[in-house]
Design a protein around this motif. Structure first.
Motif, mmCIF file in Angstrom:
data_model
loop_
_atom_site.group_PDB
_atom_site.id
_atom_site.type_symbol
_atom_site.label_atom_id
_atom_site.label_comp_id
_atom_site.label_asym_id
_atom_site.label_seq_id
_atom_site.Cartn_x
_atom_site.Cartn_y
_atom_site.Cartn_z
ATOM 1 N N HIS A 199 0.848 -1.206 0.000
ATOM 2 C CA HIS A 199 0.000 0.000 0.000
ATOM 3 C C HIS A 199 0.876 1.246 0.000
ATOM 4 C CE1 HIS A 199 -2.192 3.058 2.614
ATOM 5 N NE2 HIS A 199 -2.909 3.024 1.523
ATOM 6 N N ILE A 245 2.346 4.855 0.591
ATOM 7 C CA ILE A 245 2.264 5.985 1.529
ATOM 8 C C ILE A 245 2.951 7.201 0.916
ATOM 9 C CG2 ILE A 245 3.084 6.859 3.741
ATOM 10 C CD1 ILE A 245 2.611 4.068 4.890
ATOM 11 N N SER A 287 9.048 14.147 17.460
ATOM 12 C CA SER A 287 8.547 14.612 16.173
ATOM 13 C C SER A 287 9.593 15.407 15.411
ATOM 14 C CB SER A 287 7.311 15.475 16.396
ATOM 15 O OG SER A 287 7.619 16.574 17.219
ATOM 16 N N THR A 294 2.733 9.225 12.022
ATOM 17 C CA THR A 294 2.608 10.501 11.299
ATOM 18 C C THR A 294 3.956 11.153 11.051
ATOM 19 O OG1 THR A 294 0.527 10.764 12.465
ATOM 20 C CG2 THR A 294 1.343 12.681 11.292
ATOM 21 N N VAL A 295 4.858 11.034 12.017
ATOM 22 C CA VAL A 295 6.153 11.693 11.896
ATOM 23 C C VAL A 295 6.918 11.142 10.698
ATOM 24 C CG1 VAL A 295 8.378 12.055 13.011
ATOM 25 C CG2 VAL A 295 6.281 12.139 14.373
ATOM 26 N N VAL A 313 5.735 9.308 8.203
ATOM 27 C CA VAL A 313 4.960 9.480 6.967
ATOM 28 C C VAL A 313 5.189 10.869 6.389
ATOM 29 C CG1 VAL A 313 2.610 9.700 6.053
ATOM 30 C CG2 VAL A 313 3.191 7.766 7.542
ATOM 31 N N SER A 314 5.026 11.906 7.201
ATOM 32 C CA SER A 314 5.174 13.270 6.681
ATOM 33 C C SER A 314 6.618 13.518 6.248
ATOM 34 C CB SER A 314 4.713 14.303 7.713
ATOM 35 O OG SER A 314 5.332 14.098 8.953
ATOM 36 N N ILE A 328 7.223 11.783 2.818
ATOM 37 C CA ILE A 328 6.537 12.488 1.729
ATOM 38 C C ILE A 328 7.326 13.743 1.358
ATOM 39 C CG2 ILE A 328 4.465 13.812 1.105
ATOM 40 C CD1 ILE A 328 2.835 11.802 2.798
ATOM 41 N N VAL A 358 1.009 17.128 1.287
ATOM 42 C CA VAL A 358 1.442 16.409 2.487
ATOM 43 C C VAL A 358 0.213 15.934 3.280
ATOM 44 C CG1 VAL A 358 2.666 16.613 4.686
ATOM 45 C CG2 VAL A 358 3.626 17.665 2.627
ATOM 46 N N GLY A 380 -1.423 13.122 1.468
ATOM 47 C CA GLY A 380 -0.571 11.930 1.565
ATOM 48 C C GLY A 380 -0.745 11.241 2.906
ATOM 49 N N ILE A 381 -0.759 12.019 3.977
ATOM 50 C CA ILE A 381 -0.957 11.443 5.310
ATOM 51 C C ILE A 381 -2.343 10.803 5.399
ATOM 52 C CG2 ILE A 381 -1.165 11.991 7.776
ATOM 53 C CD1 ILE A 381 0.869 14.298 7.256
ATOM 54 N N GLU A 383 -4.170 9.573 3.000
ATOM 55 C CA GLU A 383 -4.236 8.311 2.250
ATOM 56 C C GLU A 383 -3.485 7.204 2.974
ATOM 57 O OE1 GLU A 383 -3.040 9.369 -1.701
ATOM 58 O OE2 GLU A 383 -5.082 9.981 -2.237
ATOM 59 N N ALA A 384 -2.366 7.568 3.596
ATOM 60 C CA ALA A 384 -1.589 6.564 4.334
ATOM 61 C C ALA A 384 -2.417 5.943 5.453
ATOM 62 C CB ALA A 384 -0.322 7.205 4.901
ATOM 63 N N PHE A 385 -3.229 6.752 6.093
ATOM 64 C CA PHE A 385 -3.993 6.260 7.247
ATOM 65 C C PHE A 385 -5.457 5.960 6.913
ATOM 66 C CE2 PHE A 385 -0.407 8.437 9.260
ATOM 67 C CZ PHE A 385 0.023 7.431 10.121
ATOM 68 N N SER A 437 2.030 19.345 17.474
ATOM 69 C CA SER A 437 3.249 18.572 17.669
ATOM 70 C C SER A 437 3.866 19.061 18.974
ATOM 71 C CB SER A 437 4.212 18.771 16.499
ATOM 72 O OG SER A 437 4.407 20.137 16.228
ATOM 73 N N ARG A 477 -0.705 12.758 17.043
ATOM 74 C CA ARG A 477 0.672 13.084 17.420
ATOM 75 C C ARG A 477 1.369 13.594 16.168
ATOM 76 N NH1 ARG A 477 5.931 10.514 18.461
ATOM 77 N NH2 ARG A 477 6.657 11.143 20.508
ATOM 78 N N GLU A 478 1.141 14.879 15.872
ATOM 79 C CA GLU A 478 1.648 15.461 14.640
ATOM 80 C C GLU A 478 3.173 15.581 14.699
ATOM 81 O OE1 GLU A 478 -0.204 16.142 12.076
ATOM 82 O OE2 GLU A 478 -2.236 16.228 12.914
ATOM 83 N N SER A 479 3.796 15.566 13.536
ATOM 84 C CA SER A 479 5.196 15.951 13.455
ATOM 85 C C SER A 479 5.236 17.469 13.311
ATOM 86 C CB SER A 479 5.859 15.291 12.256
ATOM 87 O OG SER A 479 5.402 15.862 11.050
ATOM 88 N N LEU A 535 6.477 18.970 10.917
ATOM 89 C CA LEU A 535 6.156 19.216 9.503
ATOM 90 C C LEU A 535 4.654 19.182 9.251
ATOM 91 C CD1 LEU A 535 8.637 16.585 7.983
ATOM 92 C CD2 LEU A 535 9.079 19.022 8.248
ATOM 93 N N SER A 536 4.012 18.118 9.754
ATOM 94 C CA SER A 536 2.575 17.970 9.462
ATOM 95 C C SER A 536 1.757 19.032 10.186
ATOM 96 C CB SER A 536 2.090 16.557 9.808
ATOM 97 O OG SER A 536 2.282 16.266 11.180
ATOM 98 N N CYS A 589 1.989 22.080 8.045
ATOM 99 C CA CYS A 589 1.124 21.925 6.857
ATOM 100 C C CYS A 589 -0.351 22.077 7.236
ATOM 101 C CB CYS A 589 1.373 20.570 6.192
ATOM 102 S SG CYS A 589 3.003 20.453 5.431
ATOM 103 N N TYR A 597 -8.361 10.842 11.006
ATOM 104 C CA TYR A 597 -7.922 9.481 11.350
ATOM 105 C C TYR A 597 -7.470 9.484 12.802
ATOM 106 C CZ TYR A 597 -3.027 11.029 11.129
ATOM 107 O OH TYR A 597 -1.845 11.682 11.373
ATOM 108 N N HIS A 628 2.342 0.571 22.926
ATOM 109 C CA HIS A 628 1.620 1.652 22.255
ATOM 110 C C HIS A 628 0.172 1.783 22.711
ATOM 111 C CE1 HIS A 628 4.834 2.879 19.567
ATOM 112 N NE2 HIS A 628 5.140 1.599 19.404
#
Lengths: 141, 400
Positions: free
Chosen positions: A10, A12, A66, A93-94, A96-97, A100, B25, B28-29, B31-33, B133, B151-153, B155-156, B159, B169, B208
């Motif tokens: 899949h 990413i 992050s 998320t870390v 993945v972003s 990308i 971005v 993309g995130i 779609e990944a999730f 983040s 739990r954002e980075s 970067l995300s 964005c 998600y 986790h």
């Protein structure tokens, strides 16, 4: 072996590439890789001392804050020592972003047979658009 | 993934290349999730770090004309003016911090430069959709306020600020916010510091899973919760937790867990002691005290001022805090009290910055396991103690 081995996956982060597979049973923290050599420098990590440079790196998940994960991969990319692609079981998320944005192909949901049949050092071609990982050569160990 | 017309316009570049990149971005995130749609956010916080990748990405977005629709608050880098005056700052490091500042200014971010935005500048109500983040900030939003953030980075989250949306998600969905493991706290939590150790001890035992803490007091100070949040995300990755009978989504066991089955683990005094011994250097003579990872709060700075009033510190004392707190304690006449004792109250600054070269190889004290963990890379070593003991140590030049 004559049958072509192709495993579904899949997408990413998009991309097409080919390279040697390197498996890690431990989660990855790219801040603990030496950008100049690509080698993992994390004590007690199963890849400690091995280089991730130009590999198709297969591991369970990313780990760490992050911020530092991103900088770690960024420094590897700058030194041309980043993995060619990453294959994960549990995307976060870390990572993945980061993939990308840095343009590193990344996939998950890879067929279980891939983990059982493909070995370290074998060459595969990853095509995220087609959602396939194809074995192109078997290493001679 | 479904996108509205406006979101498609962002993706297609109608609002410029910077916004389009940020939207790529986010998609993309999503779609990944496996997200089905985007949700508008009301708040964001970017864990600005002033590291190479951070400057690179912020400058790239700013250069492509991106502007934040939802202005995010931002983490600290360092106070260039202050450190230029007090330490031997390298020109290259000074330049990098100035570039970071300019890039985020151009993006329209809120330059509060604090890692505790949830205490002052960026406070949500329950159920607000946010993109946070920063290790202590994400769980504080989710667990304590009942706002919703993944739990954002860094970067995300940036964005998300630029596009004003996040993919739906993970923790944005109610069913993913329920507890998965009950943590019965048998340890006596006698002060705020014990929550540092609790936070550090738990991740190894739960993996986790989302923990539900039971047997904690009704009234827990913001500092204790801040410590718990920070250490849960230093020793592990725990963007969501519940405290039974305390946090908004855990009034009862049924509410905390929903219909899920759950395991039970216990945390004892021995667990906390074991962690403390493992992560702290041995007591002895110290050269410095470095506090504020996360930033020291107003109440704590006031306490420190009272402790050092009329005294002379034998070890260097660096207190990292928010610009607000520094302003207020100055107005209260307490900044000069701390400075007269020889201490530094520093705004806008993180312990993980290239400004502590003069402390390399030395032994210090800190209240924060997170500080010790990250500053080790900069060859700073720490005895870890409650901040009151750190201050007593700075007064004597030695810590028990």
């Amino acid at each position: 072996m004559t049958t072509k081995q192709v495993y579904p996956c899949h997408k990413i982060s998009e991309g097409v590439c080919a390279g040697e597979v390197l498996f890690s049973k431990d989660d990855m923290m790219f801040y603990l890789c030496d950008p100049v050599t690509g080698k993992v420098i994390e004590e007690n990590h199963c890849l400690n001392g091995q280089s991730v440079s130009e590999k198709i790196l297969v591991f369970p998940s990313g780990k760490g804050s992050s911020v530092v994960q991103t900088d770690g991969l960024y420094q590897l990319v700058k030194q041309n020592n980043a993995p060619k692609a990453v294959i994960v079981e549990h995307p976060d998320t870390v990572l993945v972003s980061t993939c990308i944005i840095l343009g590193i192909p990344m996939v998950d949901q890879v067929d279980e047979a891939f983990y059982q049949c493909v070995k370290n050092g074998e060459s595969v071609r990853l095509n995220t658009e087609a959602g396939t990982i194809e074995v192109i050569s078997v290493s001679h160990v | 993934m479904y996108l509205t017309d406006e979101q498609k316009r962002m993706l297609d570049g109608e609002y410029g290349e910077g916004t389009a990149l940020a939207m790529r971005v986010q998609v993309g995130i999503g779609e990944a999730f496996g997200a089905e749609r985007m949700l508008p956010i009301t708040r964001a916080h970017v864990a600005l770090s002033n590291q190479d990748a951070d400057v690179w990405f912020a400058e790239k977005l700013a250069g492509l004309g991106a502007k934040c629709r939802i202005a995010p608050t931002t983490n600290p880098g360092f106070d260039v003016e202050y450190f230029n005056e007090h330490v031997d700052l390298k020109p290259v490091d000074m330049e990098q911090m100035n570039r970071t500042l300019m890039a985020y200014q151009k993006l329209g971010a809120i330059l509060n430069f604090s890692c505790t935005p949830y205490l002052y500048d960026n406070i949500p109500r329950q159920n607000e959709i946010c993109a946070f983040s920063e290790s202590s900030a994400t769980p504080y939003m989710n667990a304590i306020y009942g706002a919703k953030s993944n739990r954002e980075s860094a970067l995300s989250a940036l964005c998300a600020g630029i596009t004003g949306v996040v993919p739906e998600y993970g923790l944005l969905l109610d069913e993913n916010r329920k507890g998965e493991i009950l943590v019965e706290v048998e340890a006596d939590l006698t002060n705020d510091f014990d929550y540092q150790l609790l936070g550090y001890a738990v991740p190894k035992k739960i993996g986790h899973k989302i923990p539900v803490f039971s047997n904690l007091p009704q009234m827990i100070s913001p500092e204790a919760i801040m410590y718990l949040c920070a250490e849960l995300n230093t020793a592990g990755a725990v963007p969501m937790f519940h405290i039974l009978g305390v946090t908004p989504e855990a009034k009862t066991l049924e509410e905390a867990f929903g219909k899920r089955d759950y395991e039970i683990i216990k945390i004892t005094n021995e667990d906390l002691q074991e962690v403390h011994e493992k992560i702290s250097e041995r007591a002895g003579k110290i050269d410095f005290v470095l506090l504020g990872c996360p930033h020291v709060t107003l109440d704590q700075v006031i306490k420190i001022a009272h402790m050092v009033e009329g005294e002379k510190l034998k070890s260097e004392l660096w207190i990292n805090t928010s610009a607000h707190t520094k302003d207020v304690v100055k107005r209260m006449g307490l900044l000069e009290v701390i400075e007269a004792a020889g201490g530094h109250v520093v705004k806008d600054t993180c312990i993980d910055q290239p400004i502590w070269h003069h402390l390399e190889g030395k032994l210090g004290a800190t209240e924060s396991p997170k500080c010790s963990y990250y500053a080790k890379r900069r060859q700073l070593n720490f005895v870890i103690r409650p901040f009151e003991q750190c201050i007593q140590g700075a007064l004597k030049g030695e810590i028990q």
